[in-house]
Design a protein around this motif. Sequence first.
Motif: not given
Length: 361
Positions: A272-296
């Motif tokens: 759901s995250i990746v599909d929403s930015i599929a048409t953009e060419s992103i250089d960096d993605l920085f994660v925050c929030g509790g999900g940043a601890h989810n290695l998988a």
Amino acid sequence: MSYYIGLMSGTSLDGIDLALIEQGGTTRLAATHYMSMPEELRQEMLALCTPGPNELARSAIAEQQWVQLTAAGISVLLEKSQIAPEKIRAVGSHGQTIRHEPALGFTIQIGNPALLAELTGLTVISDFRRRDIAAGGQGAPLVPAFHEAIFASSERKRVILNVGGFSNLTLLSPDSPVRGFDCGPGNVLLDSWIQKHQGKRYDDNGSWAASGKVQNALLQLMLSDDFFSRQGPKSTGRELFNSSWLQQKLSVLPECQSQDIQATLLELTARSIVDSIATESIDDLFVCGGGAHNLALIRRLQALLPSCKVSTTQKMGIDPDWVEAMAFAWLAHCCLEGIPANRPSVTGARGLRVLGAIYPA
Ligand SMILES: Nc1ncnc2c1ncn2[C@@H]1O[C@H](COP(=O)(O)OP(=O)(O)O)[C@@H](O)[C@H]1O
Ligand SMILES: [Mg+2]
């Protein structure tokens, strides 16, 4: 130099994040404190997220308990920081969301700011979302302006992704207005599934999800929900993505192993995250929030975005656990300074608005 306290009590209902910031030309995190949500209060807040008897009085009682807890947390935070209370210009309190229905013209965050001001002797700013909704916006996400202030680059196209109960992202492109929206369920379905099957609050590291196999038919069925194909501005909450939503999807498919469902839910969060930015060419993605601890989850995001560097905001020197609470401290600063903090390109509001209501010390 001014000091502000930010309070975030997110939809995961895991607890309350308290951050003290020093605001000058830049924003610096000076002290932090975390309080986990007592089980009884957590259950009541969760119950208040769906229609039930006597909700008005129950929410007024629950918010007082929440404020008592938070006021005690602010004392600990101040003690840890060694900063005198007189130096705190204001507390920015998000409150606890119990309903979010922008299409119906409302969002409800409880957290009795008058009582918080009374108990702490500090100026409290709250009710950040409603002005944006009044101006025709979603009232969410509100963090993009803060993400822009601290993470934007003049050369690189960046995404700041917050994975809390729900996930939201901010797209920062050099030379174009900030964009942002909610992507869908972040941890909320993952948490409820592991709670149901293993009695755990969350899937540490995403290990249980990583032990299962993604069920493609289920994934496609879930991804076919209208919310995912809609373009922003959009925001969501437990009104849409909840255990009934999941149960309804599961009911039309043959039964499968519980860890496979967890794997599929993790893939849903990632897709759901990746599909929403599929048409953009992103250089960096920085994660925050509790999900940043989810290695998988981080691994899946990196695999789905091979040409983008996926890391956490720690890479930019900001601990991913505190970005949201810092944002609400910064939003308090914006309110007092008369700086508009919504972004019409994000929320869809008719224009820039100063957000928040002030409860003087
Ligand atoms: N070590 C971890 N492994 C996997 N998930 C984690 C871990 N630590 C926290 N989380 C997830 O993060 C959630 C809390 O994230 P948070 O950013 O506080 O969300 P919210 O803003 O909705 O409260 C937890 O409910 C859990 O799902
Ligand atoms: Mg939280």
